[in-house]
Structures are given as C-alpha cells and as structure tokens.
Design a protein around this motif. Structure first.
Motif, PDB file in Angstrom:
ATOM      1  N   GLY A  23       1.225 -27.491  49.282  1.00  0.00           N
ATOM      2  CA  GLY A  23       0.709 -27.073  47.985  1.00  0.00           C
ATOM      3  C   GLY A  23       1.492 -27.700  46.857  1.00  0.00           C
ATOM      4  N   ARG A  24       0.934 -27.658  45.632  1.00  0.00           N
ATOM      5  CA  ARG A  24       1.615 -28.232  44.483  1.00  0.00           C
ATOM      6  C   ARG A  24       2.705 -27.314  43.944  1.00  0.00           C
ATOM      7  NH1 ARG A  24      -3.378 -29.878  40.700  1.00  0.00           N
ATOM      8  NH2 ARG A  24      -4.104 -27.873  41.547  1.00  0.00           N
ATOM      9  N   ALA A  25       2.541 -26.002  44.111  1.00  0.00           N
ATOM     10  CA  ALA A  25       3.509 -25.045  43.572  1.00  0.00           C
ATOM     11  C   ALA A  25       4.237 -24.253  44.651  1.00  0.00           C
ATOM     12  CB  ALA A  25       2.819 -24.085  42.606  1.00  0.00           C
ATOM     13  N   VAL A  26       3.558 -23.998  45.768  1.00  0.00           N
ATOM     14  CA  VAL A  26       4.127 -23.180  46.841  1.00  0.00           C
ATOM     15  C   VAL A  26       3.775 -23.815  48.181  1.00  0.00           C
ATOM     16  CG1 VAL A  26       4.138 -20.914  47.942  1.00  0.00           C
ATOM     17  CG2 VAL A  26       3.926 -21.071  45.464  1.00  0.00           C
ATOM     18  N   GLU A  27       4.755 -23.881  49.083  1.00  0.00           N
ATOM     19  CA  GLU A  27       4.514 -24.427  50.419  1.00  0.00           C
ATOM     20  C   GLU A  27       5.134 -23.517  51.467  1.00  0.00           C
ATOM     21  OE1 GLU A  27       4.128 -29.211  49.846  1.00  0.00           O
ATOM     22  OE2 GLU A  27       6.130 -28.434  50.291  1.00  0.00           O
ATOM     23  N   LEU A  28       4.471 -23.420  52.611  1.00  0.00           N
ATOM     24  CA  LEU A  28       4.998 -22.661  53.741  1.00  0.00           C
ATOM     25  C   LEU A  28       5.498 -23.640  54.793  1.00  0.00           C
ATOM     26  CD1 LEU A  28       5.437 -19.912  55.114  1.00  0.00           C
ATOM     27  CD2 LEU A  28       3.132 -20.129  56.083  1.00  0.00           C
ATOM     28  N   LEU A  29       6.771 -23.494  55.155  1.00  0.00           N
ATOM     29  CA  LEU A  29       7.415 -24.365  56.129  1.00  0.00           C
ATOM     30  C   LEU A  29       7.695 -23.588  57.410  1.00  0.00           C
ATOM     31  CD1 LEU A  29      10.196 -25.821  53.763  1.00  0.00           C
ATOM     32  CD2 LEU A  29       7.783 -26.496  53.909  1.00  0.00           C
TER      33      LEU A  29
END
Length: 255
Positions: free
Chosen positions: A76-82
């Motif tokens: 995502g541009r603002a939030v990412e799940l790793l």
C-alpha cells in the motif's frame, strides 16, 4: 554475535541465543529480532516505519541453523502488512507479522503517556539466578531500577545486548527492542519456576517512536487469571523516554 550469516537467508545460532530453561533452545528475543531484521530489509515505495510486530511461537526454537523469509502481504501507499517465517530443519518454529506505516511529520503534536525513567546508571547490576542456563542472560547487561530476575512481582529493568544480532552488523533500534521485549514475562513473573509454568505463546510490540541507542528498559507487570491464563504487559523505553508497549499471553499451570 547471536547469529552467524551463512548466506541464502540461513543463519547459524550461537550459544548466546540460549534461553534460561534449556541449553538446547533459544530465548525468544534474538529470533524475534532476526525476523524483524528480515522484514526491515523489504523494499518500500516510500519512507516507512514499523508500528506493530506480533510474533507467534509455534514451538521451541532450537540452538541450531535457522532460515528466515519475509514478504509484503498487503502492499500500500500508506500502510503495508509484512510477514516473516523462521524455520529449523524444514519446520516452521515462529512467524511474525508487522504493520508498516508511511512516515509523516507529527512532531508538533507528539505526546507520551508515561514518565521518563531514571537512567541505567541508577540501577543495580543483575546477574543470572542460580540454576538458570547461561547464554542469553549472560551476554545481556541488566540494570534494575526495581524488581529483578529472581524476585516475584513487577519490575523495571534496563538491558543492553553485549553482541551484535547478525555478524558484526550494527542492529537497528527496533531490532534491539525486540531482542529484549520478550523478557517482560520473565522479569515480572509472580511464580516459582520450580513449581509453575508461565510460558508465553506470543509477543506483540506496538511502537510509536523509533528506539535510539543501545539501552532498552522494560517496566513490566504480570496478571494471572483463575483459569490458567495470564498476561504480561510491558512499557518499553530508550534513554529518551517511552517508545511503545509489549504484551504476552501466558499459559500458566503447575509443573
């Protein structure tokens, strides 16, 4: 070092990773930090910071060769799940997931909810209690403002790792934080470990400021319910003040 890099995401565990209960298994701190390191290395589209890490413990982590993989599960541009996975001899022993959030300037509205602690120099030196296994506990430097490894009840303790996480590489602030955050349960335990088990199934760390420096403090307390479940909660600090919180679910039962 805690781990010697072998290439191809493989690492040899050193004796310094050994936990306090068995010479064959690791303290969860170094494995947690190793998974965080792998997630921090994932490319990002913009400057981002990890805000939460949850480690799920699927079994004992042996003092042996480990392999670590990581991926971006939700870009995502603002939030990412790793996510990251830690394996030994083809068996997954731990998994981690983390939320990574885009950086922005919020210095004008930044606020803490806990007071800054006295520095490590104000604390008394702690050593490994008799009967506990050497390894992780001995390579860490411990300074207690209150409580201790051997005293039941809440504790406020500074810790500093004595070796790098991987090779001669300088650990990041978040890696240093995860190296010690799992110790909250042990520091604030209420029970005699010769009579009771109090094993955490997980570790969740929320961070609202990137840790700086070598020292990490844990202001930890444990609550125990009537049906074999407990919760250890920890306020995490660096020398500049609080940086976040840790929590662990506990299995509690007689030995």
């Amino acid at each position: 070092m805690f781990y010697e890099p072998l290439g191809d995401d493989r690492y040899a565990s050193t004796v310094h990773t050994t936990g306090p209960w068995s010479p064959l298994t690791q303290h969860l701190g170094p494995p947690s930090a190793l998974m965080v390191r792998e997630m921090e290395r994932l490319p990002a589209r913009a400057p981002m910071v990890i805000a939460r890490v949850t480690v799920e413990i699927l079994g004992p982590v042996p003092v042996a060769e480990l392999s670590v993989t990581a991926s971006v599960d939700r870009p995502g541009r603002a939030v990412e799940l790793l996510s990251a996975s830690l394996s030994s001899d083809g068996r997954v022993v731990a998994r981690a997931r983390a939320w990574r959030i885009v950086r922005s300037d919020t210095r004008q509205v930044a606020a803490d909810v806990h007071e800054r602690l006295a520095p490590p120099s104000s604390g008394r030196v702690l050593t490994r209690p008799e009967g506990w296994v050497s390894g992780y506990l001995d390579i860490m430097e411990w300074r207690a403002l209150s409580g201790s490894l051997a005293e039941p009840g809440p504790a406020v303790v500074w810790a500093r790792q004595g070796v790098p996480l991987v090779g001669d590489e300088e650990p990041s602030g978040l890696q240093r934080l995860l190296t010690v955050a799992d110790s909250g349960n042990g520091l604030s335990n209420r029970l005699d470990p010769r009579k009771w088990l109090f094993i955490n199934t997980d570790l969740t760390v929320h961070v609202y400021r990137e840790p700086v420096g070598e020292w990490v403090a844990m202001a930890a307390a444990t609550a125990i319910g009537p049906e074999g479940v407990g919760t250890a909660t920890t306020v995490l600090h660096d020398l500049d003040g609080p940086v976040g919180h840790g929590a662990q679910a506990l299995l509690v039962r007689p030995q």
